[in-house]
Design an enzyme around this catalytic site. Structure first.
Site, PDB file in Angstrom:
ATOM      1  N   CYS A 174       0.833  -1.202   0.000  1.00 27.83           N
ATOM      2  CA  CYS A 174       0.000   0.000   0.000  1.00 27.83           C
ATOM      3  C   CYS A 174       0.862   1.244   0.000  1.00 27.83           C
ATOM      4  O   CYS A 174       1.277   1.731   1.056  1.00 27.83           O
ATOM      5  CB  CYS A 174      -0.946  -0.003   1.201  1.00 27.83           C
ATOM      6  SG  CYS A 174      -2.008   1.439   1.209  1.00 27.83           S
ATOM      7  N   CYS A 177      -0.567   4.147   1.997  1.00 25.64           N
ATOM      8  CA  CYS A 177      -0.470   4.077   3.464  1.00 25.64           C
ATOM      9  C   CYS A 177       0.955   4.349   3.928  1.00 25.64           C
ATOM     10  O   CYS A 177       1.176   4.994   4.929  1.00 25.64           O
ATOM     11  CB  CYS A 177      -0.845   2.699   4.005  1.00 25.64           C
ATOM     12  SG  CYS A 177      -2.072   1.825   3.104  1.00 25.64           S
ATOM     13  N   ASP A 178       1.923   3.818   3.198  1.00 25.85           N
ATOM     14  CA  ASP A 178       3.296   3.795   3.719  1.00 25.85           C
ATOM     15  C   ASP A 178       4.261   4.716   2.983  1.00 25.85           C
ATOM     16  O   ASP A 178       5.343   4.992   3.487  1.00 25.85           O
ATOM     17  CB  ASP A 178       3.859   2.361   3.631  1.00 25.85           C
ATOM     18  CG  ASP A 178       3.008   1.379   4.421  1.00 25.85           C
ATOM     19  OD1 ASP A 178       2.384   1.815   5.409  1.00 25.85           O
ATOM     20  OD2 ASP A 178       2.963   0.193   4.060  1.00 25.85           O
TER      21      ASP A 178
END
Ligand code: NAP
Length: 355
Positions: A174, A177-178
């Protein structure tokens, strides 16, 4: 306290789940949504509440949300708590609605019409007879006349031991997200895949990375033309055609330091330096909790048993969104089948005098 048995229980909280909830609530069916649990495992698997859209950036193709200043609208439509905690910070930039904004708006809309929401996973289901019996991870037990499964799909990994060894230490599925983590800044990064997700993630990461290597096993992207062209024109993205990941390279101290890629057309390998590797190689539907009680196809997707209906192989159980859709997998189609599933459930209950 939930009624016993519930008329409609909806499992999942992406566009399919919320669309089903909005329609079921407006039909006075008082739906109960299990939106998913907030656990480390769900975080790692990308199966937290609000689904895959909550892990994306801007959503440019959901009708009704052209790019613009959405702040005023969001302020008036969303509860204060969700505005404060769940959404990216407001900026002056003109932007399309973001995935988290869209999902929070849908959740709020469902709640406004009386949907009850439990922040937990359904971990066990007994679909052998009516009413169906469901149990959550936290031990909540409910019975339901109808169930709508809208649990979506999760990101796939390659299955390499070196990939597993570096999960959360440079390997991620992701980017959104990261990708902004300090460890990925100004580093070369690798994205694996050739579809819309891979192109979207590479484009997103190009804001932070020094270079993004998009490693694709063929010589042609699967992504839609407009998104593929965006990546091809992006000077920070280098497409590594006809290659696949042979090994993730790294050490205990630094995590991922590179990848070894092998050619898919000749017998050769090469190493690429990288501070991180992001997988974007497709998805697997979230059906494990059903324990084989519902018919699925050879890729694991729930089978719709009637043409243009959301009926599954179990009478009274309906499926909506990516968990049953191997073909379109769009936010709008998920919401569409979510609506259909609520109407199907409403008719099912009506036919039996249970509405
Ligand atoms: P996808 O379209 O299934 O693409 C998966 C990609 O991963 C393909 O390029 C595939 O290669 C590659 N791949 C699969 N297994 C692999 C393996 N073991 N090793 C190496 N490469 C592998 O999945 P997606 O990109 O996640 O998209 C899913 C759906 O969501 C699509 O309908 C897409 O349009 C939609 N989506 C839309 C947007 C948007 O519109 N903004 C954004 C993201 C996703 P091959 O091409 O060789 O098969």
């Amino acid at each position: 306290m939930p009624e016993v048995p519930e008329k409609v229980v909806i499992i999942g909280s992406g566009p399919a789940g919320w669309a089903a909830a909005i329609y079921a609530a407006r039909a006075n069916l008082s739906p109960l949504v299990f939106e998913g649990a907030i656990t480390n495992e769900n975080s790692q698997n990308g199966t937290l509440p609000l689904g895959q859209l909550n892990l994306t950036t801007e959503v440019e193709n959901y009708p009704g949300f052209p790019a613009g200043q959405l702040d005023g609208f969001l302020n008036s439509a969303l509860g204060e708590r969700r505005l404060k905690y769940d959404l990216p910070p407001v900026t002056d930039e003109k932007h399309a609605v973001t995935g988290p904004e869209l999902m929070n708006l849908m959740r709020q809309q469902a709640e406004n019409f009386g949907t009850r929401i439990i922040t937990d996973d359904i971990s066990e289901a007994d679909l052998s007879g009516s009413p169906f019996k469901l149990k959550s991870l936290g031990g909540e037990e409910v019975e339901a006349h109808t169930v709508i499964i809208a649990t979506g799909a999760r990101a796939n990994y390659l299955g390499l031991p070196s990939e597993e060894a570096f999960k959360n230490r440079g390997v991620s599925a992701c980017a959104v997200c990261d990708g902004a983590l300090p460890r990925f800044r100004d580093q070369p990064l690798v994205v694996v895949g050739g579809g819309d997700s891979a192109v979207e993630e590479a484009t997103y990461l190009s804001k932070y990375a020094s270079t993004v290597y998009l490693v694709h096993r063929r010589d042609e992207l699967r992504a839609s033309r407009i998104m593929a062209e965006r990546a091809i024109k992006n000077e920070k993205i280098e497409i590594v055609w006809n290659h696949q990941i042979a090994e993730v390279l790294g050490d205990d101290e630094n995590g991922v330091t590179g990848v070894r890629v092998s050619s898919t057309v000749e017998d050769s390998t090469k190493d690429l330096p990288a501070g991180g590797m992001f997988l974007a190689i497709g998805h697997t539907p979230n059906t494990a909790f059903l324990n084989g009680q519902i018919e699925i196809d050879d890729k694991g997707y729930i089978v719709w048993k009637k043409s243009f209906r959301t009926d599954t192989s179990v009478d009274g159980v309906f499926a909506a969104g990516d968990v049953a859709d191997d073909n379109y997998r769009q936010a709008i189609t998920s919401a569409g089948t979510g609506c259909m599933s609520a109407l199907d459930a409403e008719r099912w209950l009506g036919d039996r005098g249970l509405e």
